[in-house]
Design an enzyme around this catalytic site. Structure first.
Site, PDB file in Angstrom:
ATOM      1  CB  THR A 141     -61.346  -6.293  85.113  1.00 30.36           C
ATOM      2  OG1 THR A 141     -62.534  -7.092  85.200  1.00 30.36           O
ATOM      3  CG2 THR A 141     -60.992  -5.718  86.475  1.00 30.36           C
ATOM      4  CB  CYS A 166     -59.801 -16.087  82.922  1.00 33.66           C
ATOM      5  SG  CYS A 166     -61.241 -15.467  83.836  1.00 33.66           S
ATOM      6  CD  GLU A 204     -65.217  -5.499  86.657  1.00 31.96           C
ATOM      7  OE1 GLU A 204     -64.197  -4.784  86.730  1.00 31.96           O
ATOM      8  OE2 GLU A 204     -65.362  -6.395  85.800  1.00 31.96           O
ATOM      9  CG  ASN A 240     -64.851 -11.870  78.597  1.00 27.46           C
ATOM     10  OD1 ASN A 240     -64.417 -12.718  77.836  1.00 27.46           O
ATOM     11  ND2 ASN A 240     -65.643 -12.181  79.625  1.00 27.46           N
ATOM     12  CB  SER A 278     -70.083 -12.750  78.323  1.00 24.08           C
ATOM     13  OG  SER A 278     -68.673 -12.695  78.382  1.00 24.08           O
ATOM     14  CG  HIS A 280     -69.741 -10.169  87.610  1.00 27.05           C
ATOM     15  ND1 HIS A 280     -70.596 -11.230  87.841  1.00 27.05           N
ATOM     16  CD2 HIS A 280     -69.327 -10.292  86.339  1.00 27.05           C
ATOM     17  CE1 HIS A 280     -70.704 -11.952  86.734  1.00 27.05           C
ATOM     18  NE2 HIS A 280     -69.942 -11.415  85.811  1.00 27.05           N
TER      19      HIS A 280
END
Length: 316
Positions: free
Chosen positions: A169, A12, A126, A229, A227, A74
């Site tokens: 997020t 991303c 994060e 996500n 990770s 993060h």
């Protein structure tokens, strides 16, 4: 056996920016360059940056006085920023701008004295950084962490009528929606962000894997175990009723997984590079894949600017 590629997948804008910050800082200042925490959660990426001269540490006391340090994508707490300033460290901040948006939201609610709820996973960097935006000296409220609906049911807040929430997020869109619904039911006046704090890349990749799962009898997600996500992508495929495995690379594919499978879906978390996906495709061809096709998906054009000091160096 046919292979279907999810789209979008992989890097991303925030990950691209963070990796580029490390590379350009090394090019500009030479080594050693210190990076607090893995700049993104991918083993291949971190190993590559180590070979370029980056030194990864978990705490600032591991960084020599006056050295250069990069904060990971993060984000970090305000206490870490103060410590870096007190020790005279030269800082480049690779915090994802979408994480920074959440940090600013937390700081704003802190200044108003409102209590704050963060939806996230305990121990994730994060979450630690976002919780650390709360400054007790500048506000009278408190910040609370909830991980699931059960946490909402047992949560006791000091100001139930003066309350707001925000989210990590990289969470599952579906899980977050359910937790937010539970918060609104328990605290009807709770305030939320103007826009969903689940980042665009997380949502797009989850939408893509959901579509992929409808057509496949196996989904492989390329991403490292730490990770967030990437884990959510594999979990989402499983919730859609499809077998799914999270793999760091093609070497982790068990040939038994593909026996009697006709359509295999492949996607990658936001911190996994395309080179790893290419390796997975090559391995699937070895195991009998006959074709690879790619979903059209949702186009992504987001680009985040580098820090000014690095942009100036590029101009020079």
């Amino acid at each position: 056996m046919k292979v279907l590629l999810a789209n979008p997948r992989g890097f991303c804008a925030g990950v691209d920016r963070a990796i580029e910050i490390v590379k350009r800082t090394i090019d500009m200042l030479g080594t050693p360059i210190y990076v607090r925490h893995e700049v993104v959660h991918n083993r291949f990426v971190v190993d590559d940056l180590k070979q370029r001269g980056a030194i990864f540490v978990e705490e600032l006391h591991q960084v020599p006085d006056g050295a250069t340090v990069i904060f990971s994508a993060h984000g970090v707490s305000q206490a870490v920023r103060r410590q870096a300033a007190q020790r005279g460290l030269k800082v480049f901040d690779a915090t994802c701008p979408l994480v920074t948006k959440v940090h600013l939201d937390v700081a704003r609610h802190c200044r108003t004295g409102r209590d704050m709820i963060l939806i996230g996973h305990a121990g994730h960097p994060e979450v630690e950084g976002t919780m650390g935006q709360w400054d007790q000296e500048r506000g009278t409220g408190r910040i609370y962490l909830v991980e699931n609906i059960d946490d909402v049911a047992t949560l006791h807040v000091a100001q139930p009528h003066h309350l707001a929430y925000t989210t990590q997020t990289t969470l599952s869109v579906d899980d977050t929606r359910n937790i937010i619904d539970a918060l609104r039911q328990r605290f009807p006046t709770i305030q939320g962000p103007k826009n969903n704090d689940i980042c665009y890349a997380t949502q797009n990749r989850q939408d893509a894997v959901r579509e992929l799962a409808r057509e496949c009898d196996l989904v492989l997600v390329v991403g490292s175990p730490n990770s967030s996500n990437s884990n959510r992508l594999s979990e989402l495929a499983q919730r859609e009723g499809v077998a799914s495995y999270l793999i760091d690379s093609a070497a982790e594919i068990d040939p038994a997984w593909v026996i009697d499978k006709h359509h295999i879906g492949v996607t990658a978390g936001a911190s996994a590079p395309q080179v790893l996906v290419d390796g997975v495709l090559a391995r699937l061809y070895e195991l009998g894949a006959t074709s690879v096709s790619e979903h059209s998906g949702k186009p992504e054009s987001m680009v985040f600017a580098l820090p000014k000091a690095l942009r100036l160096q590029l101009v020079d």
